[in-house]
Design a protein around this motif. Structure first.
Motif, mmCIF file in Angstrom:
data_model
loop_
_atom_site.group_PDB
_atom_site.id
_atom_site.type_symbol
_atom_site.label_atom_id
_atom_site.label_comp_id
_atom_site.label_asym_id
_atom_site.label_seq_id
_atom_site.Cartn_x
_atom_site.Cartn_y
_atom_site.Cartn_z
ATOM 1 N N UNK A 38 0.831 -1.204 0.000
ATOM 2 C CA UNK A 38 0.000 0.000 0.000
ATOM 3 C C UNK A 38 0.868 1.259 0.000
ATOM 4 N N UNK A 39 1.957 1.240 0.772
ATOM 5 C CA UNK A 39 2.861 2.390 0.791
ATOM 6 C C UNK A 39 3.557 2.559 -0.556
ATOM 7 N N UNK A 40 3.825 1.457 -1.250
ATOM 8 C CA UNK A 40 4.382 1.565 -2.595
ATOM 9 C C UNK A 40 3.408 2.327 -3.499
ATOM 10 N N UNK A 41 2.111 2.048 -3.327
ATOM 11 C CA UNK A 41 1.103 2.743 -4.138
ATOM 12 C C UNK A 41 0.995 4.215 -3.768
ATOM 13 N N UNK A 42 1.348 4.551 -2.527
ATOM 14 C CA UNK A 42 1.248 5.934 -2.038
ATOM 15 C C UNK A 42 2.595 6.658 -2.070
ATOM 16 N N UNK A 43 3.607 6.044 -2.687
ATOM 17 C CA UNK A 43 4.949 6.608 -2.639
ATOM 18 C C UNK A 43 5.026 8.019 -3.209
ATOM 19 N N UNK B 244 -9.511 -1.634 5.806
ATOM 20 C CA UNK B 244 -8.345 -0.797 5.542
ATOM 21 C C UNK B 244 -8.761 0.664 5.491
ATOM 22 N N UNK B 245 -7.831 1.553 5.791
ATOM 23 C CA UNK B 245 -8.003 2.995 5.612
ATOM 24 C C UNK B 245 -6.772 3.511 4.882
ATOM 25 N N UNK C 80 -6.103 4.282 -4.548
ATOM 26 C CA UNK C 80 -5.122 3.450 -5.243
ATOM 27 C C UNK C 80 -4.449 2.477 -4.288
ATOM 28 N N UNK C 81 -4.346 2.843 -2.998
ATOM 29 C CA UNK C 81 -3.770 1.936 -2.004
ATOM 30 C C UNK C 81 -4.723 0.789 -1.693
ATOM 31 N N UNK C 82 -6.030 1.050 -1.775
ATOM 32 C CA UNK C 82 -7.013 -0.023 -1.606
ATOM 33 C C UNK C 82 -6.913 -1.005 -2.759
ATOM 34 N N UNK C 83 -6.768 -0.470 -3.970
ATOM 35 C CA UNK C 83 -6.714 -1.318 -5.156
ATOM 36 C C UNK C 83 -5.576 -2.327 -5.078
ATOM 37 N N UNK D 156 -12.036 -3.089 -1.264
ATOM 38 C CA UNK D 156 -13.126 -2.404 -1.952
ATOM 39 C C UNK D 156 -13.474 -1.120 -1.205
ATOM 40 N N UNK D 157 -13.585 -0.022 -1.926
ATOM 41 C CA UNK D 157 -13.932 1.256 -1.307
ATOM 42 C C UNK D 157 -15.329 1.190 -0.700
#
Length: 489
Positions: free
Chosen positions: A28-33, A201-202, A207-210, A215-216
């Protein structure tokens, strides 16, 4: 000084018994980098305590496979940081820790607290130690302080929220529970997602959920506290919501194009910004190009609206990341060429429209214009898919002081001359708001209208002479109360 505006960070939290929460958080952090490249950290609750690993660098530089294997548990939070408030060393890496009796708390924070300096002084006077001078550690220690007094973590969080002023989205873990909460204006983003049958998850963005297969469900509401534990998911109000003031720059630049808010992708919104920009500031040209990658959706919309071909006139070096190796003066003079290079075969002999997501300080725009003309472009018309950024942000963006912002000091024609363009145009505030869903946005960086009161000690040296912020809402009485006098249920 980098031309781009930067977000402070990205946050993520997960409750998923039976899953590898450390690795889920890592991906998830990779997606939020994109939200922060200075440091990264993960905290995992294993039922008896909280383990933390954090360091300077990108997510891939901080964590090894063995690091993640050594952090089993069922709840975790993660953070990637671009610092704005406080030091930028290891001590400022998050999550921050706080201890209440024998309970360890780990907090990840996105945003800026405008009153943290006064709160920090009070906590120090009470004998509470600090390892950094960040607002995030102040929040962590304040939650510990109020939890100690109230005897209940949710009460500690709620009391802390009533003391904080500014923009924030926070995720907190203890050994057996996940908490997420957001400022009463909703300035900084935070969403809730479902992971399988029993996981939650939060995250700062969808994109971090994906990437973790969640699912949002919805946004975390302004002023809301969400708690996830063995007892299930619960929601309560930590602070009465104020006027909605979502950060408009999430739509312009910060969020990834594939993230979604209120049913719309940021890609589609930016494409529509480009179309609106073309209607407001049309130009006769041969080719539309973008400043990659953030300017591309708007450039595509601009070209489509005017029926001008869209092409690739600039190539981006995608392997230029933040580094702790200081460049030489010779490398500094190369400037934007480290990241971008023109394609002469595409731009030679062409009248170009160069579309960027924003023009903040003007230095990069001037370098790119020079580069394109050196590559053979006959004209370069510059268009910004955001309005003129003329006011500094105090809620989690590094716009610094007003004298760094080109639109605060120059007229439109002066900006054109400064960046050496043949013409320049900006999207209007009204045009921008017409391209985003519903209403309720913070547009202070364009208008100077700030949703949360800015203490004079913060702004008096950051505005040009004769300029003052327009505070739309005064700080709450609760946040002005000395900590020792705050009544705790």
């Amino acid at each position: 000084m980098d031309e781009k505006i930067h977000e402070e960070c990205g946050v993520f939290g997960v409750w998923a018994p039976g899953r590898d929460v450390a690795r889920l958080t890592y991906f998830a952090l990779r997606a939020l980098q994109h939200r922060g490249q200075e440091s990264a950290g993960i905290a995992v609750g294993n039922g008896s305590t909280v383990l933390v690993r954090k360091d300077l660098g990108l997510v891939t530089q901080v964590f090894t496979d063995s690091d993640l294997s050594a952090m089993p548990g069922k709840v975790a939070c993660g953070h990637c940081r671009y610092g704005t408030a406080g030091a930028k060393g290891w001590e400022s890496a998050q999550p921050h820790l706080s201890v209440v009796d024998d309970v360890v708390l780990a907090l990840a924070h996105n945003g800026t607290l405008v009153n943290f300096e006064a709160l920090r002084r009070e906590l120090i006077e009470m004998g509470i130690p600090f390892r950094s001078n960040t607002d995030s550690e102040v929040a962590a220690k304040l939650i510990g302080y109020f939890t100690q007094r109230a005897g209940r973590l949710r009460s500690g969080i709620a009391h802390t929220m009533r003391m904080l002023e500014g923009g924030y989205a926070m995720v907190l873990v203890r050994e057996n529970a996940l908490y997420a909460f957001r400022d009463p204006h909703g300035i900084r983003p935070l969403v809730l997602g479902r992971l399988g049958d029993d996981g939650w998850v939060v995250a700062s963005e969808t994109c971090a959920l994906d990437i973790v297969g969640a699912t949002l469900v919805r946004e975390i509401e302004p002023g809301e506290i969400v708690r996830v534990s063995d007892d299930g998911i619960r929601s309560e109000r930590g602070r009465v919501p104020g006027a909605r003031a979502n950060c408009i720059f999430e739509h312009v630049y910060f969020s990834r194009p594939d993230s979604v808010v209120r049913g719309s992708s940021f890609y589609l919104m930016r494409h529509n910004m480009g179309r609106r920009l073309a209607r407001e500031t049309p130009v006769d040209a041969d080719l539309v190009i973008s400043v990659p990658d953030s300017g591309t959706p708007a450039a595509e919309g601009f070209a489509q609206e005017l029926g001008i071909p869209f092409g690739t006139g600039l190539i981006k070096n995608r392997y230029v990341a933040r580094t702790f190796i200081q460049p030489t003066q010779e490398l500094r003079q190369m400037g934007v060429r480290l990241k971008l290079n023109a394609l002469p075969d595409v731009v030679r002999g062409k009248r170009l429209v160069m579309v960027d997501d924003s023009i903040v300080r003007g230095t990069t725009s001037r370098q790119i214009v020079r580069m394109l003309k050196a590559a053979g472009a006959t004209e370069v018309h510059v268009r910004s898919a955001s309005p003129m950024v003329a006011w500094p942000c105090f809620y989690g963006i590094d716009t610094g002081s007003q004298d760094q912002l080109i639109a605060a000091q120059m007229s439109l024609d002066e900006i054109r001359a400064h960046i050496e363009a043949d013409s320049v145009g900006f999207l209007s505030v009204e045009g921008l708001l017409a391209c985003v869903p519903e209403d309720g946005y913070c547009t202070a960086c364009f208008t100077g209208d700030y949703p949360v009161e800015i203490p004079r000690s913060w702004w008096e040296e950051r505005f040009l002479p004769g300029r003052e912020p327009n505070n739309l809402e005064a700080a709450s009485e609760a946040s002005r109360t000395p900590l020792a006098e705050v009544p705790v249920e």
